[in-house]
Design a protein around this motif. Structure first.
Motif, PDB file in Angstrom:
ATOM      1  N   PHE A  17       0.840  -1.144  -0.048  1.00  0.00           N
ATOM      2  CA  PHE A  17       0.086  -0.012   0.160  1.00  0.00           C
ATOM      3  C   PHE A  17       0.921   1.175   0.018  1.00  0.00           C
ATOM      4  CE2 PHE A  17      -2.233   3.580   2.339  1.00  0.00           C
ATOM      5  CZ  PHE A  17      -3.508   3.436   1.446  1.00  0.00           C
ATOM      6  N   ALA A  18       0.454   2.364  -0.513  1.00  0.00           N
ATOM      7  CA  ALA A  18       1.039   3.533  -0.778  1.00  0.00           C
ATOM      8  C   ALA A  18       0.220   4.778  -1.059  1.00  0.00           C
ATOM      9  CB  ALA A  18       2.472   3.475  -1.653  1.00  0.00           C
ATOM     10  N   GLU A  19       0.181   5.629  -0.352  1.00  0.00           N
ATOM     11  CA  GLU A  19      -0.534   6.949  -0.685  1.00  0.00           C
ATOM     12  C   GLU A  19       0.390   8.094  -0.236  1.00  0.00           C
ATOM     13  OE1 GLU A  19      -3.035   7.923  -2.319  1.00  0.00           O
ATOM     14  OE2 GLU A  19      -3.856   5.906  -2.679  1.00  0.00           O
ATOM     15  N   LEU A  20       0.389   9.068  -1.197  1.00  0.00           N
ATOM     16  CA  LEU A  20       1.234  10.219  -0.709  1.00  0.00           C
ATOM     17  C   LEU A  20       0.051  11.473  -0.584  1.00  0.00           C
ATOM     18  CD1 LEU A  20       3.842  12.230  -1.088  1.00  0.00           C
ATOM     19  CD2 LEU A  20       3.218  12.744  -3.359  1.00  0.00           C
ATOM     20  N   GLY A  65      -5.907  17.412  -6.401  1.00  0.00           N
ATOM     21  CA  GLY A  65      -7.418  17.875  -6.391  1.00  0.00           C
ATOM     22  C   GLY A  65      -8.167  17.279  -5.188  1.00  0.00           C
ATOM     23  N   PHE A  66      -9.185  17.533  -4.752  1.00  0.00           N
ATOM     24  CA  PHE A  66     -10.092  17.026  -3.685  1.00  0.00           C
ATOM     25  C   PHE A  66     -11.638  17.466  -4.488  1.00  0.00           C
ATOM     26  CE2 PHE A  66      -6.096  18.120  -1.586  1.00  0.00           C
ATOM     27  CZ  PHE A  66      -5.933  16.947  -1.025  1.00  0.00           C
ATOM     28  N   CYS A  67     -12.342  16.707  -4.051  1.00  0.00           N
ATOM     29  CA  CYS A  67     -13.904  16.972  -4.124  1.00  0.00           C
ATOM     30  C   CYS A  67     -14.402  17.375  -3.176  1.00  0.00           C
ATOM     31  CB  CYS A  67     -14.462  15.653  -4.531  1.00  0.00           C
ATOM     32  SG  CYS A  67     -16.334  15.801  -4.683  1.00  0.00           S
ATOM     33  N   GLU A  68     -15.110  18.710  -2.974  1.00  0.00           N
ATOM     34  CA  GLU A  68     -15.564  19.447  -1.937  1.00  0.00           C
ATOM     35  C   GLU A  68     -16.900  18.694  -1.457  1.00  0.00           C
ATOM     36  OE1 GLU A  68     -17.568  23.553  -3.267  1.00  0.00           O
ATOM     37  OE2 GLU A  68     -15.680  23.376  -4.182  1.00  0.00           O
ATOM     38  N   LEU A  76     -19.009   9.113   4.520  1.00  0.00           N
ATOM     39  CA  LEU A  76     -18.032   8.645   4.022  1.00  0.00           C
ATOM     40  C   LEU A  76     -16.829   8.408   5.017  1.00  0.00           C
ATOM     41  CD1 LEU A  76     -17.744  10.566   0.641  1.00  0.00           C
ATOM     42  CD2 LEU A  76     -18.777   8.389   0.907  1.00  0.00           C
ATOM     43  N   PRO A  77     -15.865   7.254   4.692  1.00  0.00           N
ATOM     44  CA  PRO A  77     -14.863   7.108   5.681  1.00  0.00           C
ATOM     45  C   PRO A  77     -13.737   8.253   5.121  1.00  0.00           C
ATOM     46  CG  PRO A  77     -15.140   5.308   3.947  1.00  0.00           C
ATOM     47  CD  PRO A  77     -16.284   6.399   3.561  1.00  0.00           C
ATOM     48  N   ALA A  78     -13.020   8.517   5.951  1.00  0.00           N
ATOM     49  CA  ALA A  78     -11.776   9.773   6.049  1.00  0.00           C
ATOM     50  C   ALA A  78     -11.307   9.761   4.729  1.00  0.00           C
ATOM     51  CB  ALA A  78     -11.077   9.839   7.302  1.00  0.00           C
ATOM     52  N   SER A  79     -10.738   8.411   4.290  1.00  0.00           N
ATOM     53  CA  SER A  79      -9.807   8.363   3.355  1.00  0.00           C
ATOM     54  C   SER A  79     -10.832   8.562   1.889  1.00  0.00           C
ATOM     55  CB  SER A  79      -9.341   6.864   3.073  1.00  0.00           C
ATOM     56  OG  SER A  79     -10.392   5.924   3.155  1.00  0.00           O
ATOM     57  N   ALA A  80     -11.976   8.267   1.862  1.00  0.00           N
ATOM     58  CA  ALA A  80     -12.856   8.494   0.711  1.00  0.00           C
ATOM     59  C   ALA A  80     -13.096   9.923   0.712  1.00  0.00           C
ATOM     60  CB  ALA A  80     -14.176   7.811   0.598  1.00  0.00           C
ATOM     61  N   ARG A  81     -13.453  10.503   1.699  1.00  0.00           N
ATOM     62  CA  ARG A  81     -13.374  12.131   1.744  1.00  0.00           C
ATOM     63  C   ARG A  81     -12.380  12.653   1.325  1.00  0.00           C
ATOM     64  NH1 ARG A  81     -16.127  13.476   7.701  1.00  0.00           N
ATOM     65  NH2 ARG A  81     -16.315  15.754   6.685  1.00  0.00           N
ATOM     66  N   MET A  82     -11.172  12.127   1.629  1.00  0.00           N
ATOM     67  CA  MET A  82      -9.953  12.998   1.251  1.00  0.00           C
ATOM     68  C   MET A  82      -9.272  12.301  -0.023  1.00  0.00           C
ATOM     69  SD  MET A  82      -8.636  15.218   3.409  1.00  0.00           S
ATOM     70  CE  MET A  82      -6.961  15.394   2.868  1.00  0.00           C
ATOM     71  N   ARG A  83     -10.187  11.657  -0.947  1.00  0.00           N
ATOM     72  CA  ARG A  83      -9.546  11.008  -2.131  1.00  0.00           C
ATOM     73  C   ARG A  83      -8.734  12.115  -2.933  1.00  0.00           C
ATOM     74  NH1 ARG A  83     -13.153   8.914  -7.104  1.00  0.00           N
ATOM     75  NH2 ARG A  83     -11.215   8.733  -8.587  1.00  0.00           N
ATOM     76  N   GLN A  84      -7.507  11.949  -3.132  1.00  0.00           N
ATOM     77  CA  GLN A  84      -6.674  12.938  -4.153  1.00  0.00           C
ATOM     78  C   GLN A  84      -6.901  12.695  -5.578  1.00  0.00           C
ATOM     79  OE1 GLN A  84      -3.235  13.983  -1.294  1.00  0.00           O
ATOM     80  NE2 GLN A  84      -3.382  11.652  -1.764  1.00  0.00           N
ATOM     81  N   PHE A  85      -7.007  13.573  -6.481  1.00  0.00           N
ATOM     82  CA  PHE A  85      -7.130  13.408  -8.015  1.00  0.00           C
ATOM     83  C   PHE A  85      -6.012  14.251  -8.475  1.00  0.00           C
ATOM     84  CE2 PHE A  85     -11.335  13.329  -6.214  1.00  0.00           C
ATOM     85  CZ  PHE A  85     -12.031  12.410  -6.885  1.00  0.00           C
ATOM     86  N   PRO A  86      -4.872  13.356  -8.813  1.00  0.00           N
ATOM     87  CA  PRO A  86      -3.640  13.932  -9.752  1.00  0.00           C
ATOM     88  C   PRO A  86      -3.941  14.336 -11.052  1.00  0.00           C
ATOM     89  CG  PRO A  86      -3.328  11.636  -9.200  1.00  0.00           C
ATOM     90  CD  PRO A  86      -4.778  11.891  -8.700  1.00  0.00           C
ATOM     91  N   TRP A  87      -5.249  14.045 -11.589  1.00  0.00           N
ATOM     92  CA  TRP A  87      -5.589  14.069 -12.990  1.00  0.00           C
ATOM     93  C   TRP A  87      -6.974  15.210 -13.220  1.00  0.00           C
ATOM     94  CZ3 TRP A  87      -2.279  12.913 -16.578  1.00  0.00           C
ATOM     95  CH2 TRP A  87      -1.187  12.179 -16.289  1.00  0.00           C
ATOM     96  N   ARG A  88      -6.698  16.262 -13.711  1.00  0.00           N
ATOM     97  CA  ARG A  88      -7.751  17.068 -13.722  1.00  0.00           C
ATOM     98  C   ARG A  88      -9.038  16.557 -14.360  1.00  0.00           C
ATOM     99  NH1 ARG A  88      -8.329  22.199 -12.660  1.00  0.00           N
ATOM    100  NH2 ARG A  88      -9.783  23.707 -13.815  1.00  0.00           N
ATOM    101  N   HIS A  89      -8.843  15.904 -15.527  1.00  0.00           N
ATOM    102  CA  HIS A  89     -10.100  15.379 -16.019  1.00  0.00           C
ATOM    103  C   HIS A  89     -10.903  14.232 -15.058  1.00  0.00           C
ATOM    104  CE1 HIS A  89      -6.909  12.511 -17.101  1.00  0.00           C
ATOM    105  NE2 HIS A  89      -7.869  11.387 -17.124  1.00  0.00           N
ATOM    106  N   THR A  90     -10.018  13.438 -14.344  1.00  0.00           N
ATOM    107  CA  THR A  90     -10.762  12.370 -13.516  1.00  0.00           C
ATOM    108  C   THR A  90     -11.303  13.274 -12.357  1.00  0.00           C
ATOM    109  OG1 THR A  90      -8.275  11.903 -13.044  1.00  0.00           O
ATOM    110  CG2 THR A  90     -10.248  10.139 -13.257  1.00  0.00           C
ATOM    111  N   TRP A  91     -10.654  14.196 -11.807  1.00  0.00           N
ATOM    112  CA  TRP A  91     -11.225  15.307 -10.872  1.00  0.00           C
ATOM    113  C   TRP A  91     -12.461  15.919 -11.272  1.00  0.00           C
ATOM    114  CZ3 TRP A  91     -12.015  20.656 -11.261  1.00  0.00           C
ATOM    115  CH2 TRP A  91     -12.538  21.112 -10.075  1.00  0.00           C
ATOM    116  N   TYR A  92     -12.525  16.206 -12.529  1.00  0.00           N
ATOM    117  CA  TYR A  92     -13.742  17.082 -13.057  1.00  0.00           C
ATOM    118  C   TYR A  92     -14.884  16.288 -13.344  1.00  0.00           C
ATOM    119  CZ  TYR A  92     -16.558  20.106 -16.087  1.00  0.00           C
ATOM    120  OH  TYR A  92     -17.347  20.759 -16.592  1.00  0.00           O
ATOM    121  N   ARG A  93     -14.649  15.062 -13.777  1.00  0.00           N
ATOM    122  CA  ARG A  93     -15.563  13.957 -13.991  1.00  0.00           C
ATOM    123  C   ARG A  93     -16.417  13.610 -12.652  1.00  0.00           C
ATOM    124  NH1 ARG A  93     -12.563  10.854 -17.822  1.00  0.00           N
ATOM    125  NH2 ARG A  93     -12.194   9.441 -16.262  1.00  0.00           N
TER     126      ARG A  93
END
Length: 100
Positions: A17-20, A65-68, A76-93
């Motif tokens: 497992f690894a998350e930055l 990015g994050f989803c407000e 939601l669990p904290a890890s889902a609330r704090m999901r990080q989006f390194p790609w703008r198109h995935t964040w936007y979708r």
């Protein structure tokens, strides 16, 4: 992003497992520790950065990015609330899916 993907693959291979955390610039190698780390951010959500979309400077990812909508969802669990989006198109979708 390429370097991020390489490090994530390397650490995941070693630790499973690894998350930055882009906010603290620290790698977490344990799921439970990641959940606790994310909960720490959620506990102080008032101090969370206002900028939530991925920040790219001169073609280099500076901050994920994050989803407000997810950030403020207590179901939601904290890890889902704090999901990080390194790609703008995935964040936007993802962000748009809340409004569809």
């Amino acid at each position: 992003r390429h370097i991020l993907d390489c490090y994530k693959a390397y650490y995941t291979k070693i630790h499973g497992f690894a998350e930055l955390c882009f906010l603290y610039n620290v790698w977490i190698h344990d799921r439970e520790e990641w959940e606790g780390h994310c909960q720490g951010h959620i506990d102080y959500i008032a101090q969370f950065p206002i900028w939530v979309d991925p920040l790219v400077y001169d073609g280099v990812l500076a901050v994920a990015g994050f989803c407000e909508c997810c950030l403020i969802n207590p179901r939601l669990p904290a890890s889902a609330r704090m999901r990080q989006f390194p790609w703008r198109h995935t964040w936007y979708r993802h962000y748009q899916s809340h409004y569809e």
